[in-house]
Design a protein around this motif. Structure first.
Motif, PDB file in Angstrom:
ATOM      1  N   ARG A  36      45.856  33.096  33.720  1.00 26.05           N
ATOM      2  CA  ARG A  36      45.389  34.465  33.603  1.00 26.05           C
ATOM      3  C   ARG A  36      46.220  35.264  32.600  1.00 26.05           C
ATOM      4  O   ARG A  36      45.706  36.190  31.963  1.00 26.05           O
ATOM      5  CB  ARG A  36      45.399  35.153  34.972  1.00 26.05           C
ATOM      6  N   ASP A  39      44.710  34.605  29.452  1.00 25.86           N
ATOM      7  CA  ASP A  39      43.437  35.322  29.366  1.00 25.86           C
ATOM      8  C   ASP A  39      43.627  36.773  28.932  1.00 25.86           C
ATOM      9  O   ASP A  39      42.898  37.281  28.077  1.00 25.86           O
ATOM     10  CB  ASP A  39      42.715  35.286  30.721  1.00 25.86           C
ATOM     11  N   VAL A  40      44.612  37.463  29.544  1.00 22.52           N
ATOM     12  CA  VAL A  40      44.772  38.890  29.233  1.00 22.52           C
ATOM     13  C   VAL A  40      45.365  39.094  27.839  1.00 22.52           C
ATOM     14  O   VAL A  40      45.207  40.167  27.248  1.00 22.52           O
ATOM     15  CB  VAL A  40      45.642  39.610  30.289  1.00 22.52           C
ATOM     16  N   HIS A 128      49.157  41.658  34.621  1.00 25.84           N
ATOM     17  CA  HIS A 128      48.056  42.363  33.966  1.00 25.84           C
ATOM     18  C   HIS A 128      48.573  43.475  33.045  1.00 25.84           C
ATOM     19  O   HIS A 128      47.830  43.980  32.196  1.00 25.84           O
ATOM     20  CB  HIS A 128      47.117  42.966  35.021  1.00 25.84           C
ATOM     21  N   LYS A 154      46.874  44.227  40.278  1.00 29.60           N
ATOM     22  CA  LYS A 154      46.776  43.081  39.377  1.00 29.60           C
ATOM     23  C   LYS A 154      45.345  42.570  39.323  1.00 29.60           C
ATOM     24  O   LYS A 154      44.773  42.382  38.249  1.00 29.60           O
ATOM     25  CB  LYS A 154      47.718  41.959  39.829  1.00 29.60           C
ATOM     26  N   ALA A 157      42.640  44.726  37.764  1.00 32.31           N
ATOM     27  CA  ALA A 157      42.658  44.711  36.306  1.00 32.31           C
ATOM     28  C   ALA A 157      41.897  43.522  35.740  1.00 32.31           C
ATOM     29  O   ALA A 157      41.567  43.501  34.559  1.00 32.31           O
ATOM     30  CB  ALA A 157      44.102  44.685  35.797  1.00 32.31           C
ATOM     31  N   LEU A 158      41.627  42.527  36.581  1.00 28.71           N
ATOM     32  CA  LEU A 158      40.882  41.344  36.154  1.00 28.71           C
ATOM     33  C   LEU A 158      39.451  41.492  36.660  1.00 28.71           C
ATOM     34  O   LEU A 158      39.097  41.063  37.736  1.00 28.71           O
ATOM     35  CB  LEU A 158      41.530  40.079  36.719  1.00 28.71           C
ATOM     36  N   GLY A 162      36.112  39.901  32.979  1.00 29.47           N
ATOM     37  CA  GLY A 162      37.276  39.117  32.597  1.00 29.47           C
ATOM     38  C   GLY A 162      37.239  37.741  33.208  1.00 29.47           C
ATOM     39  O   GLY A 162      37.676  36.765  32.595  1.00 29.47           O
ATOM     40  N   ARG A 166      37.374  33.856  31.437  1.00 28.93           N
ATOM     41  CA  ARG A 166      38.559  33.060  31.733  1.00 28.93           C
ATOM     42  C   ARG A 166      38.471  31.687  31.084  1.00 28.93           C
ATOM     43  O   ARG A 166      37.450  31.012  31.142  1.00 28.93           O
ATOM     44  CB  ARG A 166      38.706  32.931  33.252  1.00 28.93           C
TER      45      ARG A 166
END
Length: 470
Positions: A36, A39-40, A128, A154, A157-158, A162, A166
């Motif tokens: 993750r 990802d961010v 995040h 956290k 935020a995903l 999102g 991923r």
């Protein structure tokens, strides 16, 4: 401690490519967190690289469970500092260094004091914030530490969008559904580094799972420090769901054919979850017949000192109920030997429990003190030589059981999910329902598929099979 180097898809083509290297220590939840983090950072133009030397941004995603965890991190940081200095001296640009995970949570200020080359310290509930923290660091101003116990922030935020974006690598994926721990075992730092137990809302978990299924994921492993304590908000918004209810909804997602979960606590093994494994009307076919259920010791006296909140016989009785519901279920466990005050009698009780239960696989460790935990201050610490000898005896028994279980699969036909190519020719490697590694020749065209395989031979760590009709 295991170490995983993260490989992810390339960065967003709309942004200039920057290079990201993430080194992951420890458990599957850290692997998930590393995925993750990539990802961010991808929208900022970061693509992953295989070496720290070539990276613009290096993240050490740390684990505080094993012995000398912090020392290993500081040793790695020393190497990274040298890389950073050489890069700057050569005019090759800057390198940003971040420490994430449980060591970051436990020792954030100390990390910044001891190793000034570190630019960011990010606890497991704050990754995040990486884009914001990274931007502030690039401006050489603002906050450099993000470490809190707000898992809802956290995961909020995903977003579902999102989750759909991923990155995945293959037909299996980890999916965190629960974090933190309220058990306070005296040997464990998790309540201090991950916070109290908290479960993600079921709707958010399902949204992420649908995004993974759309990318070809066939098997989900649900993660949590106490995953079977899951009590996330129901999809309706009224009440909460148990892990069994969540698994049932996940099994209805098109493409999701297999579900696993780890790590469980015996006290949270509810009747509806047992029934979900069973052969009755409440059975969930996608739920694999494999259960990781740590006991840690077979001695009631040591279990009390560990504050495990269950006894030896309660654990044995629980296993009996689970196997009555699903006789072919394979069991895995965790054991700690050499816990403070452990006597020869206590250790023999552990060996006796292992002989009664029979494990298909297990993890076993020699006790090592975790600073700040109650056990670290207990008297009667067991000498290393004694603990090591006990560990060898326990592992010999566990390996014997694992080898026997694998050998017992010879001649059976089981469905195998092929995950990746093997080392030789057209060989492919997959996973059995019992999580065993299965090697099959002439099967590399079946990656991502679940296929019946005849098992030819079972060895200590893997199975050898062939395609039906081959």
């Amino acid at each position: 401690m295991t170490e995983t180097l993260l490989a992810q898809p390339e960065a967003d083509d709309r942004a200039p490519a920057k290079r990201l290297f993430i080194k992951t220590y420890g458990c599957q939840m850290n692997v998930y967190d590393s995925e993750r983090m990539a990802d961010v950072l991808r929208p900022l133009g970061y693509a992953t690289t295989d070496t720290a030397e070539s990276a613009d941004f290096v993240i050490l995603n740390t684990c505080h469970i094993r012995e000398k965890a912090a020392e290993k991190v500081y040793s790695e940081l020393g190497k990274l500092r040298e890389m950073k200095d050489k890069r700057a001296a050569a005019g090759a640009g800057s390198m940003t260094i971040a420490v994430a995970g449980c060591v970051a949570q436990a020792e954030g200020e100390e990390i910044m004091r001891r190793q000034p080359a570190v630019d960011l310290v990010v606890g497991p509930q704050a990754y995040h914030q990486l884009p914001e923290l990274l931007t502030r660091t690039a401006r050489a101003r603002g906050e450099r530490i993000g470490a809190d116990f707000a898992p809802n922030a956290k995961f909020d935020a995903l977003s579902a969008e999102g989750a759909a974006a991923r990155g995945v690598d293959g037909p299996t994926a980890f999916l965190t559904v629960q974090e933190g721990c309220d058990k306070f075992c005296t040997f464990c730092v998790v309540p201090y580094t991950r916070g109290a137990e908290w479960s993600r809302p079921a709707a958010d978990v399902l949204a992420e799972a649908r995004g993974l299924a759309a990318k070809g994921v066939r098997e989900l492993t649900l993660l949590g420090q106490n995953v079977n304590a899951y009590d996330g908000q129901a999809v309706s918004g009224e009440g909460v769901w148990s892990l069994a209810q969540l698994a049932r909804a996940l099994a209805e997602i098109p493409g999701i054919a297999r579900i696993r979960y780890t790590t469980s606590h015996p006290n949270d093994m509810t009747e509806d979850l047992i029934a979900a494994h069973g052969d009755g009307p409440d059975r969930i076919d996608a739920l694999m017949p494999y259960l990781h259920l740590p006991v840690q010791s077979g001695s009631d006296r040591i279990l009390r000192l560990m504050n495990r909140k269950h006894g030896r016989q309660a654990y044995i009785d629980l296993i009996a109920r689970i196997r009555a519901a699903r006789p072919d279920l394979a069991l895995s466990g965790d054991f700690i030997v050499g816990f403070p005050g452990e006597t020869d009698r206590d250790f023999e009780d552990t060996l006796d429990l292992v002989r009664q239960v029979h494990y298909a696989s297990a993890f076993s460790f020699m006790y090592s003190p975790r600073p700040g935990t109650p056990a670290s201050g207990m008297g009667a610490q067991v000498p290393d030589a004694v603990a090591r000898e006990r560990l060898h005896r326990l592992q010999a028994l566990l390996f014997e059981q694992q080898t026997a279980f694998n050998a017992s699969q010879a001649g059976k036909v089981m469905n195998v999910l092929f995950e990746k190519k093997g080392r030789y020719g057209r060989q492919a490697i997959g996973r059995s329902p019992y999580l065993q590694s299965v090697h099959v020749e002439d099967a590399d065209h079946l990656i991502g598929q679940i296929v019946p395989v005849e098992i030819l031979d079972g060895q200590q760590n893997s199975l050898k099979g062939r395609l039906i009709g081959a």
